[in-house]
Structure formats: C-alpha cells, structure tokens
Design a protein around this motif. Structure first.
Motif, short mmCIF file in Angstrom:
data_model
loop_
_atom_site.label_atom_id
_atom_site.label_comp_id
_atom_site.label_asym_id
_atom_site.label_seq_id
_atom_site.Cartn_x
_atom_site.Cartn_y
_atom_site.Cartn_z
N GLY A 49 0.81 -15.92 90.39
CA GLY A 49 -0.41 -16.25 91.13
C GLY A 49 -0.12 -16.71 92.55
O GLY A 49 -0.77 -16.28 93.50
N VAL A 50 0.87 -17.57 92.72
CA VAL A 50 1.23 -18.05 94.06
C VAL A 50 1.76 -16.90 94.90
O VAL A 50 1.43 -16.77 96.08
N GLY A 51 2.56 -16.03 94.30
CA GLY A 51 3.05 -14.86 95.02
C GLY A 51 1.93 -13.96 95.50
O GLY A 51 1.94 -13.47 96.63
N LEU A 52 0.93 -13.75 94.65
CA LEU A 52 -0.21 -12.92 95.03
C LEU A 52 -0.98 -13.51 96.20
O LEU A 52 -1.55 -12.77 97.01
N ALA B 296 -8.31 -10.07 91.82
CA ALA B 296 -8.55 -9.52 90.48
C ALA B 296 -7.39 -9.87 89.55
O ALA B 296 -7.61 -10.21 88.38
N GLU B 297 -6.17 -9.80 90.04
CA GLU B 297 -5.02 -10.16 89.22
C GLU B 297 -5.00 -11.66 88.90
O GLU B 297 -4.67 -12.05 87.78
N ILE B 298 -5.37 -12.48 89.87
CA ILE B 298 -5.43 -13.93 89.63
C ILE B 298 -6.49 -14.23 88.57
O ILE B 298 -6.28 -15.04 87.67
N GLY C 123 -9.40 -19.81 85.10
CA GLY C 123 -10.48 -20.01 86.06
C GLY C 123 -9.91 -19.96 87.46
O GLY C 123 -8.73 -20.23 87.67
N TRP C 124 -10.74 -19.56 88.43
CA TRP C 124 -10.28 -19.50 89.81
C TRP C 124 -11.48 -19.61 90.73
O TRP C 124 -12.62 -19.47 90.30
N GLY C 125 -11.23 -19.85 91.99
CA GLY C 125 -12.29 -19.91 92.98
C GLY C 125 -11.71 -19.94 94.37
O GLY C 125 -10.50 -20.02 94.56
N SER D 117 -6.61 -22.03 87.74
CA SER D 117 -6.19 -23.01 86.74
C SER D 117 -5.67 -22.29 85.50
O SER D 117 -6.10 -21.18 85.17
N LEU D 118 -4.74 -22.95 84.85
CA LEU D 118 -4.16 -22.46 83.60
C LEU D 118 -4.29 -23.57 82.57
O LEU D 118 -3.93 -24.72 82.85
N ARG D 119 -4.82 -23.24 81.43
CA ARG D 119 -4.98 -24.22 80.35
C ARG D 119 -3.65 -24.37 79.63
O ARG D 119 -2.92 -23.41 79.44
N SER D 120 -3.36 -25.59 79.21
CA SER D 120 -2.12 -25.81 78.47
C SER D 120 -2.22 -25.17 77.09
O SER D 120 -3.30 -24.93 76.57
N ARG D 121 -1.11 -24.91 76.55
CA ARG D 121 -1.06 -24.37 75.19
C ARG D 121 -1.15 -25.54 74.22
O ARG D 121 -0.88 -26.68 74.57
N THR D 122 -1.51 -25.27 72.99
CA THR D 122 -1.75 -26.35 72.03
C THR D 122 -0.54 -27.23 71.82
O THR D 122 -0.67 -28.41 71.57
#
Length: 172
Positions: free
Chosen positions: A47-50, A98-100, A106-108, A121-126
C-alpha cells in the motif's frame, strides 16, 4: 496484557525521490516487526509503495509524511504529500487507489493545508486481539429499607406540622 493491544504511533518525514521508496518501505516493515505485526508487513509495504511510487516519479513532489497508528485492533497508515502545484485528484493514480481498496479493510483521501492525504486501514487478525475475559458482577451491598415509612410533609407557614406515611422509592 498482550503487547499487541498497546496503542502505538510512528511518523516519518522524507524528501521523496524514487531511490528512497524501497528504503521507506523497509523502515516501515522494521517498525511493524518491532511492534509484533509481521503478518501486516506485506500489505502495508504494498500500500505504501502504491502511494509513494507515483509521487516519487513526479519531479515537483515535495515533502512526504508517512504515519502509522496501531490501535490494538487496526493499523492505519496515512501518506501525505506537500505538493501545491498538483490537483488532488491527480496525485495518486486511479489503479493504485483500486489496489489499495482491494488490499485494505478501509481507505480514504482528503486535502488539507496544501497536502493530499491518502490513508488505509488493516484489521488485525484474531490471534492478535487481546482476549476478552468475562467479569463477574460486583456484589450488591446496599440494604433496602422497609416501605412505607413516615416522612414529614412540608407545610405552609403557620399551619400545624403533621406526619403522614408515604411511599418512598428505594433501591430496586
């Protein structure tokens, strides 16, 4: 307490040139590993690279800030560019957005003070979440008074005072 649940913040300011994009991605990956979030590294790096690569190719790209917040359940990454010469819509390539959107939960984007900001944003895994521990209810220590009881009634000045039983609400 699980160290993953501790909120964290990291901020990095850089003068963006194409040669620095890989270095910036490695710096962010190191911070995520330090925070114990290794499984989020590939998506954050992508995401940061994009977001950085198109800006780095732009010769007028000024100062860039990358921020990451870990809330204990979500990792939010924001990239902002100082570039007053470019219109906000053209700062990030549409296919990058679109890739992000596809890799994130979620994004904005927004523009503020001559900066174009894109976040995702990335949600943590359980396995990263702090387990919920059920709590037992606190014991009740209040004693109920018997009802009804006699309570003095207010009276007008000069009238004789009298006491009549009325019901007073007590604890349920």
């Amino acid at each position: 307490m699980n160290h993953h649940a501790v909120p964290r913040y990291y901020h990095l300011d850089v003068d963006l040139v194409p040669e620095r994009v890989g270095q910036i991605r490695r710096i962010l990956a190191a911070h995520l590993r330090y925070w114990g979030l290794e499984q989020l590294v590939p998506d954050v790096s992508r995401g940061v690279g994009l977001l950085l690569e198109p800006a780095a190719r732009n010769t007028s790209a000024g100062r860039t800030a990358i921020e990451t917040w870990w809330t204990g359940q979500h990792l939010i990454t924001a990239v902002s560019h100082d570039d007053p010469d470019t219109e906000g819509e053209h700062r990030v390539e549409p296919h990058s957005l679109a890739e992000i959107a596809a890799l994130s939960d979620g994004w904005g984007s927004c523009t503020a003070d001559d900066q174009h900001i894109v976040w995702f944003s990335l949600r943590s895994r359980t396995e990263l979440r702090e387990p919920l521990v059920p709590k037992s209810p606190a014991p009740i220590t209040i004693e109920a008074r018997p009802l009804p009881r006699a309570v003095p009634q207010p009276v007008a000045v000069g009238a004789p005072e009298r006491t009549t039983p009325i019901e007073v609400a007590g604890p349920a």
